[in-house]
Design an enzyme around this catalytic site. Sequence first.
Site, PDB file in Angstrom:
ATOM      1  N   HIS A   1      46.902  44.631  40.089  1.00  0.00           N
ATOM      2  CA  HIS A   1      47.802  45.156  41.269  1.00  0.00           C
ATOM      3  C   HIS A   1      49.118  45.577  40.601  1.00  0.00           C
ATOM      4  CE1 HIS A   1      45.698  42.659  44.361  1.00  0.00           C
ATOM      5  NE2 HIS A   1      45.291  41.969  43.220  1.00  0.00           N
ATOM      6  N   PHE A   2      49.073  46.879  40.427  1.00  0.00           N
ATOM      7  CA  PHE A   2      50.377  47.677  39.628  1.00  0.00           C
ATOM      8  C   PHE A   2      51.544  47.884  40.510  1.00  0.00           C
ATOM      9  CE2 PHE A   2      47.687  48.875  35.500  1.00  0.00           C
ATOM     10  CZ  PHE A   2      47.851  47.925  34.951  1.00  0.00           C
TER      11      PHE A   2
ATOM     12  N   ASN B   1      47.088  46.681  47.888  1.00  0.00           N
ATOM     13  CA  ASN B   1      47.848  45.938  48.699  1.00  0.00           C
ATOM     14  C   ASN B   1      49.288  46.296  48.392  1.00  0.00           C
ATOM     15  OD1 ASN B   1      47.401  44.550  46.373  1.00  0.00           O
ATOM     16  ND2 ASN B   1      47.983  42.652  47.296  1.00  0.00           N
TER      17      ASN B   1
ATOM     18  N   HIS C   1      38.035  39.858  48.673  1.00  0.00           N
ATOM     19  CA  HIS C   1      38.646  38.586  48.562  1.00  0.00           C
ATOM     20  C   HIS C   1      38.102  37.801  49.500  1.00  0.00           C
ATOM     21  CE1 HIS C   1      42.607  36.392  47.467  1.00  0.00           C
ATOM     22  NE2 HIS C   1      41.917  35.792  48.257  1.00  0.00           N
TER      23      HIS C   1
ATOM     24  N   HIS D   1      54.610  39.151  39.727  1.00  0.00           N
ATOM     25  CA  HIS D   1      55.773  38.686  40.611  1.00  0.00           C
ATOM     26  C   HIS D   1      56.768  38.573  39.463  1.00  0.00           C
ATOM     27  CE1 HIS D   1      53.666  39.143  44.296  1.00  0.00           C
ATOM     28  NE2 HIS D   1      52.491  38.411  43.678  1.00  0.00           N
TER      29      HIS D   1
ATOM     30  N   ASP E   1      43.109  40.389  37.829  1.00  0.00           N
ATOM     31  CA  ASP E   1      43.902  40.102  38.980  1.00  0.00           C
ATOM     32  C   ASP E   1      45.159  40.057  38.564  1.00  0.00           C
ATOM     33  OD1 ASP E   1      44.211  39.955  41.540  1.00  0.00           O
ATOM     34  OD2 ASP E   1      43.924  37.877  41.902  1.00  0.00           O
TER      35      ASP E   1
END
Length: 436
Positions: A61-62, A93, A175, A306, A302
């Site tokens: 998730h970049f 996302n 997912h 954050h 994954d």
Amino acid sequence: MTVSLTIRNAEVVLPGSVQRVDVSVIDGRIHAVGNGIAEVGKVIDAEGLTLLPGMIDPQVHFREPGAAQKEDLHSGSCAAAAGGITSFLDMPNNTPPVITRKRMAEKKQLAAEKSVVNYGFFMGATPDNLEELNAVENVCGIKIFMGSSTGDLLVDNPQVLEKIFSNGSRLIAVHAEDEAVLRENTELLKHISDVRLHSRIRDESAALKATKLAVRLSLKYQRRLHILHLTTEDECDFLRGLPREHLISTEVCPQHFTLTVPECYEKLGTLAQMNPPIRTKRHADALWQALKDGIIDCIATDHAPHTLAEKEQPYGKAPSGMPGVETSLPLMLDRVNRNACTLQEVVFWMSESPANLYRMQGKGRIEVGQDADLVLVDMALKKTVRNGQLHTRVNWSPYNGMELQGWPVRTIVNGETVFLNGEVDKLVRGREICFA
Ligand code: DOR
């Protein structure tokens, strides 16, 4: 750009064997493999090092577009390069989510401008974007969040799932956590605010229920299914008994067989919070065994960065996810050094298998004609993972303080060196992966 080079004297992990051979590259492709091959271009003496095909991370998730303060396609790809990863598959996302052809084209454009390694993208499913899902070109697959996680993407209605599985032929990656179970458990436990509850709210039954539903739909419609980040012994047992060759594949993240509950929450608090969650040692051991047995097909990180400030908020406010692209290969090489698995297994799980599962052209093997995506590793090198010394923009790791033996020292993308002895060449650009 014309890129030629010759790598001499490395131990090379080839399909089916490990041999001391030389490898030459012309125009970004592997030109020759063997002893006594002609030298072309720059010569790299790799005495004492091991040459692997570049690692492929099939789930990251970049954060671009929408949350560049956490990561963007440049910083994330630099972190990947430093971790020996030459190709990544990125999730949809984002803010806004990637659910239309237009947004997919914009994201591909951003990657072309910013990514230092090769890239591919998942298209996000919503209850009503079926036409977009089936019309978009050259993506690795459709991502369905069956349970809610970071972002707004969610498809939990069985009829809608049925509609998506029954229309089209593109790979579906799920997912797999059941939204109804997650909601029920959240309601039951809402009076307590303790991160240790995270794994109880998102419990084993939520994972198994969603996995079973996805498998049922895949078998019913003969639709290619990839179950993302498996976390439970229950799912492994269920998959063990299933005839599913070429139709259903699965993956595991290193954190799910490396970290365990309750220790991870005691040590890391909300830093260890992710979806699906870290589980007990019983599950971690079962996942490792399932990987060794071929029930689980590949490894993904994954990578879900954050910031530390966001993660250090109390449970309930802290977002779920942890970074991983810089540490996945070292964690696995460390296991090789401890005789838990072989280098060939690692190369299969982290390169050849993801290339095959997603039908990536020119990836996953050191072979004449393949793209020159390569990584030189030093199996003797010991280094300690340190927050503040990483390439990911969030600059922390759940493995902070852990000493690992076996690290990438040079990463090569389409024949160009993108990472060498700790430094990323930020000017290198990767290419879009072609999916057959
Ligand atoms: O923990 C997670 N974080 N799981 C996901 O499914 C999404 C990810 C994120 O994007 O933060």
